[in-house]
Scaffold this active site. Structure first.
Site, short mmCIF file in Angstrom:
data_model
loop_
_atom_site.label_atom_id
_atom_site.label_comp_id
_atom_site.label_asym_id
_atom_site.label_seq_id
_atom_site.Cartn_x
_atom_site.Cartn_y
_atom_site.Cartn_z
CG ASN A 9 38.64 -32.53 46.01
OD1 ASN A 9 37.51 -32.43 45.53
ND2 ASN A 9 39.37 -33.63 45.91
CE LYS A 11 38.55 -35.79 48.75
NZ LYS A 11 39.30 -36.90 49.27
CG HIS A 87 41.36 -36.87 43.56
ND1 HIS A 87 41.00 -37.99 44.27
CD2 HIS A 87 41.68 -35.92 44.46
CE1 HIS A 87 41.11 -37.71 45.57
NE2 HIS A 87 41.51 -36.46 45.71
CD GLU A 89 38.71 -39.46 46.79
OE1 GLU A 89 37.95 -38.60 46.33
OE2 GLU A 89 39.24 -39.37 47.92
CD GLU A 158 45.41 -34.93 46.62
OE1 GLU A 158 45.09 -34.15 47.51
OE2 GLU A 158 44.59 -35.57 45.95
N GLY A 164 42.21 -38.92 53.10
CA GLY A 164 41.02 -39.22 53.90
C GLY A 164 41.26 -40.22 55.02
CB SER A 204 45.30 -36.66 56.31
OG SER A 204 44.52 -37.78 55.92
P1 PGA Z 1 41.82 -35.26 52.48
O1 PGA Z 1 41.61 -35.30 50.89
O2 PGA Z 1 42.33 -33.89 52.82
O3 PGA Z 1 40.43 -35.51 53.05
O4 PGA Z 1 42.76 -36.34 52.82
C1 PGA Z 1 42.55 -34.72 50.04
C2 PGA Z 1 42.15 -34.93 48.61
O5 PGA Z 1 41.63 -36.01 48.29
O6 PGA Z 1 42.34 -34.07 47.74
#
Ligand code: PGA
Length: 248
Positions: A9, A11, A87, A89, A158, A164, A204
């Site tokens: 992903n 983003k 997601h 976000e 998640e 993140g 992460s």
């Molecule tokens: P990350 O993001 O691996 O940077 O924590 C995962 C995601 O948001 O799908």
């Protein structure tokens, strides 16, 4: 289990090494990549055959006067084979509700694409002891009638506090939630679809923690943000999965 359940992903980023170099490095890896949607055509055209290409989001409407939105049908026309829906976000930064996410899920299925439905609790919910109940509720509210027509829906667990942040969930936490997810799917979703739904973890994930996350055999893959922008790290994750699934 195919490595296509290893999903990048990106983003609102691109790999610093460039799209071409990243995709070139994936030549022998069965992985999936979700670039920002304006790059879908380019990524779909230059990705090796083994790389599944998808989108990070879609509109909750089929077509019409929705300025700035992109429909699931349009994403399919640009080469997407899957769409990430819900997601955290989107839920937390853009205020997407369970009802809106359910509409998106239905449209992705109607478009003939594979949905990757994200769920996960925040820190307060985990601290309060209701992480599993919250995730089950999210699955219940996504039980749209269109699920009956879906050939595959992927669930990505998640936890919001792990995305993140460099703080991944432990293998033990993931195993506990994965069991709750399978239980909720069995209760709220069509039985055959629930039985074969892959469950991924995201938050992460790095080459350093991937073995612990895979060790209990409860999850089928990963949705990866930060570590998916570097082809070497992403390939290391693909390698860890290949080893793990080759031995089970
Ligand atoms: P990350 O993001 O691996 O940077 O924590 C995962 C995601 O948001 O799908």
């Amino acid at each position: 289990m195919p490595n296509r359940y290893l999903i990048a992903n990106w983003k609102m980023n691109l790999p610093p090494e460039g799209i071409e170099s990243f995709l070139g490095a994936m030549e022998d890896a069965d992985v999936a990549v979700a670039p920002p949607c304006v790059y879908l055509n380019e990524v779909a055209a230059s990705a090796p055959k083994n790389v599944l290409v998808g989108a990070q989001n879609c509109a909750d409407q089929k077509s019409g006067a929705f300025t700035g939105e992109v429909s699931a049908d349009m994403l399919r026309d640009c080469g997407a084979r899957f769409v990430i829906v819900g997601h955290s976000e989107r839920r937390n930064v853009y205020g997407e509700s369970d009802a809106l996410i359910a509409r998106k899920l239905a449209l992705v299925i109607d478009a003939g694409l594979m949905p990757v439905l994200c769920i996960g609790e925040n820190q307060a919910q985990r601290d309060g002891g209701y992480a599993t109940a919250f995730c089950s509720d999210q699955l219940r509210s996504s039980a749209v009638p269109q699920l009956a027509n879906a050939s595959e829906v992927v669930i990505a667990y998640e936890p919001v506090w792990a995305i993140g942040t460099g703080r991944n969930a432990t293998g033990e936490m993931v195993a506990e939630i994965a069991a709750a997810i399978r239980d909720a799917l069995g209760r709220f979703w069509p039985a055959a679809l629930a039985r074969r739904a892959p469950v991924l973890y995201g938050g992460s994930v790095t080459p350093d923690n991937v073995d612990d996350l895979l060790a209990r055999g409860e999850i089928d893959g990963f949705l990866v943000g930060g570590a998916s922008l570097d082809s070497k790290k992403f390939l290391a994750l693909a390698g860890a999965m290949k080893t793990r699934f080759a031995t089970t």
